[in-house]
Design a protein around this motif. Structure first.
Motif, PDB file in Angstrom:
ATOM      1  N   HIS A  15       0.833  -1.203   0.000  1.00  0.00           N
ATOM      2  CA  HIS A  15       0.000   0.000   0.000  1.00  0.00           C
ATOM      3  C   HIS A  15       0.871   1.258   0.000  1.00  0.00           C
ATOM      4  CE1 HIS A  15      -3.246   2.764   0.854  1.00  0.00           C
ATOM      5  NE2 HIS A  15      -2.559   3.213   1.917  1.00  0.00           N
ATOM      6  N   ARG A  16       1.903   1.288   0.838  1.00  0.00           N
ATOM      7  CA  ARG A  16       2.791   2.455   0.921  1.00  0.00           C
ATOM      8  C   ARG A  16       3.598   2.608  -0.369  1.00  0.00           C
ATOM      9  NH1 ARG A  16       4.013   7.032   0.923  1.00  0.00           N
ATOM     10  NH2 ARG A  16       5.899   7.797   1.890  1.00  0.00           N
ATOM     11  N   ASP A  17       3.954   1.490  -0.985  1.00  0.00           N
ATOM     12  CA  ASP A  17       4.684   1.519  -2.246  1.00  0.00           C
ATOM     13  C   ASP A  17       3.844   2.186  -3.323  1.00  0.00           C
ATOM     14  OD1 ASP A  17       6.888   0.963  -3.881  1.00  0.00           O
ATOM     15  OD2 ASP A  17       5.966  -0.895  -4.599  1.00  0.00           O
ATOM     16  N   ASP A  18       2.575   1.827  -3.416  1.00  0.00           N
ATOM     17  CA  ASP A  18       1.679   2.442  -4.403  1.00  0.00           C
ATOM     18  C   ASP A  18       1.475   3.922  -4.104  1.00  0.00           C
ATOM     19  OD1 ASP A  18       1.416   0.045  -5.709  1.00  0.00           O
ATOM     20  OD2 ASP A  18      -0.459  -0.509  -4.691  1.00  0.00           O
ATOM     21  N   GLU A  19       1.383   4.260  -2.817  1.00  0.00           N
ATOM     22  CA  GLU A  19       1.221   5.657  -2.421  1.00  0.00           C
ATOM     23  C   GLU A  19       2.457   6.481  -2.821  1.00  0.00           C
ATOM     24  OE1 GLU A  19       1.051   7.904   1.789  1.00  0.00           O
ATOM     25  OE2 GLU A  19      -0.353   6.224   1.565  1.00  0.00           O
ATOM     26  N   ALA A  20       3.643   5.907  -2.617  1.00  0.00           N
ATOM     27  CA  ALA A  20       4.882   6.593  -2.990  1.00  0.00           C
ATOM     28  C   ALA A  20       4.939   6.813  -4.501  1.00  0.00           C
ATOM     29  CB  ALA A  20       6.087   5.787  -2.517  1.00  0.00           C
ATOM     30  N   LYS A  21       4.479   5.849  -5.282  1.00  0.00           N
ATOM     31  CA  LYS A  21       4.455   6.003  -6.738  1.00  0.00           C
ATOM     32  C   LYS A  21       3.541   7.152  -7.148  1.00  0.00           C
ATOM     33  CE  LYS A  21       5.422   1.203  -7.890  1.00  0.00           C
ATOM     34  NZ  LYS A  21       4.841  -0.034  -8.407  1.00  0.00           N
ATOM     35  N   ARG A  22       2.381   7.262  -6.490  1.00  0.00           N
ATOM     36  CA  ARG A  22       1.458   8.356  -6.817  1.00  0.00           C
ATOM     37  C   ARG A  22       2.076   9.708  -6.464  1.00  0.00           C
ATOM     38  NH1 ARG A  22      -2.246   4.679  -4.897  1.00  0.00           N
ATOM     39  NH2 ARG A  22      -2.298   5.641  -2.839  1.00  0.00           N
ATOM     40  N   GLU A  23       2.794   9.761  -5.343  1.00  0.00           N
ATOM     41  CA  GLU A  23       3.427  11.014  -4.930  1.00  0.00           C
ATOM     42  C   GLU A  23       4.469  11.474  -5.940  1.00  0.00           C
ATOM     43  OE1 GLU A  23       5.064  10.657  -1.042  1.00  0.00           O
ATOM     44  OE2 GLU A  23       3.113  10.275  -0.114  1.00  0.00           O
ATOM     45  N   ILE A  24       5.271  10.563  -6.423  1.00  0.00           N
ATOM     46  CA  ILE A  24       6.333  10.931  -7.359  1.00  0.00           C
ATOM     47  C   ILE A  24       5.770  11.274  -8.745  1.00  0.00           C
ATOM     48  CG2 ILE A  24       6.943   8.624  -8.159  1.00  0.00           C
ATOM     49  CD1 ILE A  24       9.442  11.363  -7.344  1.00  0.00           C
ATOM     50  N   GLN A  25       4.636  10.695  -9.114  1.00  0.00           N
ATOM     51  CA  GLN A  25       4.028  10.981 -10.419  1.00  0.00           C
ATOM     52  C   GLN A  25       3.712  12.464 -10.563  1.00  0.00           C
ATOM     53  OE1 GLN A  25       3.916   9.531 -13.111  1.00  0.00           O
ATOM     54  NE2 GLN A  25       4.131   7.374 -12.629  1.00  0.00           N
ATOM     55  N   GLY A  26       3.178  13.078  -9.503  1.00  0.00           N
ATOM     56  CA  GLY A  26       2.860  14.502  -9.563  1.00  0.00           C
ATOM     57  C   GLY A  26       4.082  15.338  -9.838  1.00  0.00           C
ATOM     58  N   ARG A  27       5.175  15.011  -9.175  1.00  0.00           N
ATOM     59  CA  ARG A  27       6.418  15.757  -9.362  1.00  0.00           C
ATOM     60  C   ARG A  27       6.955  15.574 -10.775  1.00  0.00           C
ATOM     61  NH1 ARG A  27      11.372  16.902  -5.607  1.00  0.00           N
ATOM     62  NH2 ARG A  27       9.662  17.535  -4.305  1.00  0.00           N
ATOM     63  N   LEU A  28       6.881  14.343 -11.284  1.00  0.00           N
ATOM     64  CA  LEU A  28       7.399  14.069 -12.631  1.00  0.00           C
ATOM     65  C   LEU A  28       6.584  14.786 -13.691  1.00  0.00           C
ATOM     66  CD1 LEU A  28       8.194  10.269 -12.309  1.00  0.00           C
ATOM     67  CD2 LEU A  28       9.819  12.153 -12.370  1.00  0.00           C
ATOM     68  N   LYS A  29       5.282  14.784 -13.551  1.00  0.00           N
ATOM     69  CA  LYS A  29       4.419  15.423 -14.559  1.00  0.00           C
ATOM     70  C   LYS A  29       4.477  16.943 -14.473  1.00  0.00           C
ATOM     71  CE  LYS A  29       1.221  11.607 -15.113  1.00  0.00           C
ATOM     72  NZ  LYS A  29      -0.123  11.103 -14.907  1.00  0.00           N
ATOM     73  N   ALA A  30       4.578  17.473 -13.260  1.00  0.00           N
ATOM     74  CA  ALA A  30       4.567  18.928 -13.087  1.00  0.00           C
ATOM     75  C   ALA A  30       5.890  19.558 -13.500  1.00  0.00           C
ATOM     76  CB  ALA A  30       4.262  19.277 -11.631  1.00  0.00           C
ATOM     77  N   GLY A  31       6.987  18.830 -13.331  1.00  0.00           N
ATOM     78  CA  GLY A  31       8.284  19.396 -13.674  1.00  0.00           C
ATOM     79  C   GLY A  31       8.837  20.318 -12.612  1.00  0.00           C
ATOM     80  N   HIS A  32       8.190  20.373 -11.464  1.00  0.00           N
ATOM     81  CA  HIS A  32       8.663  21.179 -10.350  1.00  0.00           C
ATOM     82  C   HIS A  32       8.152  20.555  -9.054  1.00  0.00           C
ATOM     83  CE1 HIS A  32       4.618  22.867  -9.854  1.00  0.00           C
ATOM     84  NE2 HIS A  32       4.594  22.983 -11.163  1.00  0.00           N
ATOM     85  N   PRO A  33       8.689  20.960  -7.905  1.00  0.00           N
ATOM     86  CA  PRO A  33       8.228  20.395  -6.636  1.00  0.00           C
ATOM     87  C   PRO A  33       6.735  20.638  -6.436  1.00  0.00           C
ATOM     88  CG  PRO A  33      10.253  21.620  -6.310  1.00  0.00           C
ATOM     89  CD  PRO A  33       9.800  21.881  -7.728  1.00  0.00           C
ATOM     90  N   THR A  34       6.065  19.662  -5.859  1.00  0.00           N
ATOM     91  CA  THR A  34       4.621  19.774  -5.671  1.00  0.00           C
ATOM     92  C   THR A  34       4.243  19.819  -4.196  1.00  0.00           C
ATOM     93  OG1 THR A  34       4.426  17.375  -5.788  1.00  0.00           O
ATOM     94  CG2 THR A  34       4.098  18.598  -7.839  1.00  0.00           C
TER      95      THR A  34
END
Length: 136
Positions: A15-34
């Protein structure tokens, strides 16, 4: 019992692994810290930080352009051919490069190899056949 097993060296639960993936997706798509908290953002690079080099670095003590070109060619051949391509003749190497969608100049270089019954066991032998310096 299977629910308590760890996956490889992963210290997070599924569960935490999937949550961490979702957190990093925002940063990758935005191109800046979220993150809203400024303290959680990575520190920007300082003016006196060394530049990050992209691409192949020259070998220390080597200034000869021909040696660097040979090293780049050897690296490109190894990356596109891999171990599975050997042993092979010129035509088989050319087909492997085309299958790997290698750049046309690399394919053209392989087309310069002697034809006939010559077979090559690895990239080093290809370099020697091309009259290029093999890896030291």
């Amino acid at each position: 019992m299977a629910d308590n097993m760890q996956r490889g060296s992963d210290q997070l639960s599924a569960h935490r692994d999937d949550e961490a993936k979702r957190e990093i997706q925002g940063r990758l798509k935005a191109g800046h810290p979220t993150r809203a908290e400024e303290w959680a953002d990575p520190e920007p690079a300082a003016d006196d930080d060394p530049e990050i080099t992209v691409g192949q670095l020259p070998v220390p003590g080597t200034s000869d352009r021909e040696e660097l070109a040979d090293e780049a060619l050897r690296s490109d051949l190894a990356r596109h051919l891999g171990r599975h391509s050997f042993p092979a003749d010129r035509r088989a190497l050319e087909r492997s490069l085309l299958d790997e969608h290698a750049p046309e100049p690399l394919v053209e270089t392989v087309r310069e190899l002697p034809g006939g019954r010559a077979r090559y066991g690895n990239v080093q032998e290809v370099m020697v056949a091309l009259g290029r310096k093999p890896q030291a």
